[in-house]
Scaffold this motif. Structure first.
Motif, PDB file in Angstrom:
ATOM      1  N   ILE A 222     -15.770 -34.049  -7.285  1.00 18.90           N
ATOM      2  CA  ILE A 222     -16.342 -35.350  -7.633  1.00 18.90           C
ATOM      3  C   ILE A 222     -15.744 -36.396  -6.704  1.00 18.90           C
ATOM      4  CG2 ILE A 222     -14.561 -35.699  -9.397  1.00 18.90           C
ATOM      5  CD1 ILE A 222     -16.564 -37.264 -11.017  1.00 18.90           C
ATOM      6  N   GLY A 223     -16.596 -37.261  -6.179  1.00 17.62           N
ATOM      7  CA  GLY A 223     -16.098 -38.309  -5.288  1.00 17.62           C
ATOM      8  C   GLY A 223     -15.239 -37.709  -4.193  1.00 17.62           C
ATOM      9  N   PRO A 224     -14.016 -38.239  -4.007  1.00 15.93           N
ATOM     10  CA  PRO A 224     -13.139 -37.751  -2.940  1.00 15.93           C
ATOM     11  C   PRO A 224     -12.404 -36.463  -3.311  1.00 15.93           C
ATOM     12  CG  PRO A 224     -12.020 -39.470  -4.137  1.00 15.93           C
ATOM     13  CD  PRO A 224     -13.394 -39.346  -4.767  1.00 15.93           C
ATOM     14  N   LEU A 225     -12.587 -35.984  -4.536  1.00 16.64           N
ATOM     15  CA  LEU A 225     -11.820 -34.834  -5.027  1.00 16.64           C
ATOM     16  C   LEU A 225     -12.624 -33.549  -4.886  1.00 16.64           C
ATOM     17  CD1 LEU A 225     -10.561 -36.565  -8.265  1.00 16.64           C
ATOM     18  CD2 LEU A 225      -9.245 -36.182  -6.166  1.00 16.64           C
ATOM     19  N   ARG A 226     -12.002 -32.564  -4.231  1.00 12.19           N
ATOM     20  CA  ARG A 226     -12.652 -31.261  -4.070  1.00 12.19           C
ATOM     21  C   ARG A 226     -11.746 -30.192  -4.654  1.00 12.19           C
ATOM     22  NH1 ARG A 226     -16.850 -30.759  -0.666  1.00 12.19           N
ATOM     23  NH2 ARG A 226     -16.421 -28.594  -0.140  1.00 12.19           N
ATOM     24  N   PHE A 227     -12.367 -29.237  -5.341  1.00 14.51           N
ATOM     25  CA  PHE A 227     -11.578 -28.131  -5.869  1.00 14.51           C
ATOM     26  C   PHE A 227     -10.904 -27.406  -4.712  1.00 14.51           C
ATOM     27  CE2 PHE A 227     -14.832 -28.373  -9.352  1.00 14.51           C
ATOM     28  CZ  PHE A 227     -13.976 -28.994 -10.243  1.00 14.51           C
TER      29      PHE A 227
ATOM     30  N   LYS B 231     -13.906 -19.034  -6.600  1.00 12.22           N
ATOM     31  CA  LYS B 231     -14.744 -19.276  -5.420  1.00 12.22           C
ATOM     32  C   LYS B 231     -14.531 -20.721  -4.976  1.00 12.22           C
ATOM     33  CE  LYS B 231     -18.770 -17.697  -7.090  1.00 12.22           C
ATOM     34  NZ  LYS B 231     -20.059 -16.985  -7.212  1.00 12.22           N
ATOM     35  N   TRP B 232     -13.509 -20.926  -4.143  1.00 11.48           N
ATOM     36  CA  TRP B 232     -13.206 -22.287  -3.670  1.00 11.48           C
ATOM     37  C   TRP B 232     -14.363 -22.786  -2.812  1.00 11.48           C
ATOM     38  CZ3 TRP B 232      -9.490 -24.093  -6.404  1.00 11.48           C
ATOM     39  CH2 TRP B 232      -8.421 -23.291  -6.794  1.00 11.48           C
ATOM     40  N   PRO B 233     -14.692 -24.077  -2.914  1.00 11.38           N
ATOM     41  CA  PRO B 233     -15.744 -24.599  -2.056  1.00 11.38           C
ATOM     42  C   PRO B 233     -15.305 -24.532  -0.587  1.00 11.38           C
ATOM     43  CG  PRO B 233     -14.752 -26.363  -3.384  1.00 11.38           C
ATOM     44  CD  PRO B 233     -14.136 -25.075  -3.825  1.00 11.38           C
TER      45      PRO B 233
END
Length: 158
Positions: free
Chosen positions: A18-23, A155-157
């Protein structure tokens, strides 16, 4: 200082962030993106897995770092009023509206659980997202990184 503003529209992307945050982000990457959390909670023995929750009360995020995954960001909980899912504002929507939105985007399978007299949880297991409704209004979304159903690998993006 972080450049992220709390008043910008945030887009939630299933399995990604979400927004600037990535898994998959490290704690250091999260600090660089949105700054220090206002509070940090550590899991206790009763929890299913060892994790840390970083709470950003002003930004409307709780971020979960799973120790099994080298403390990478694996789950986000949010109640941001400006949140968008598939381009639509969702906080405050009814269960029927949220389920219709998910169905329009190819996610017809939901499970429902009544948590309290006025609380409902609508879950999409494959999409790794839970919607929490209070008095038939969406209050909180909790979503995480995708997990392979057969291997149970994260499953990391990309």
């Amino acid at each position: 200082p972080p450049t992220h503003m709390a008043d910008s529209t945030e887009h939630l992307h299933l399995g990604t962030g979400i927004g600037p945050l990535r898994f998959g982000m490290t704690m250091e990457q999260v600090r660089k993106a949105i700054g220090e959390p206002e509070e940090v909670e550590k899991s206790d023995e009763s929890d299913e897995f060892d994790h840390q929750a970083w709470n950003y009360l002003d930004l409307g995020y709780s971020l979960y770092f799973d120790e099994e995954d080298a403390n990478r960001l694996s789950c986000i909980e949010t109640d941001r009023p400006d949140l968008r899912l598939y381009g639509e504002a969702v906080i405050g929507k009814s269960p029927a509206e949220v389920k219709a939105l998910m169905a329009r985007h190819g996610h017809p399978e939901a499970e429902e659980e009544t948590l309290d007299a006025n609380e409902l949880q609508v879950s999409y297991d494959q999409e790794m997202i839970d919607f929490y409704f209070v008095d038939d209004e969406l209050a909180v979304i909790n979503f995480g990184v995708f997990i392979d159903e057969e291997t149970h690998d994260v499953k990391w993006p990309a």
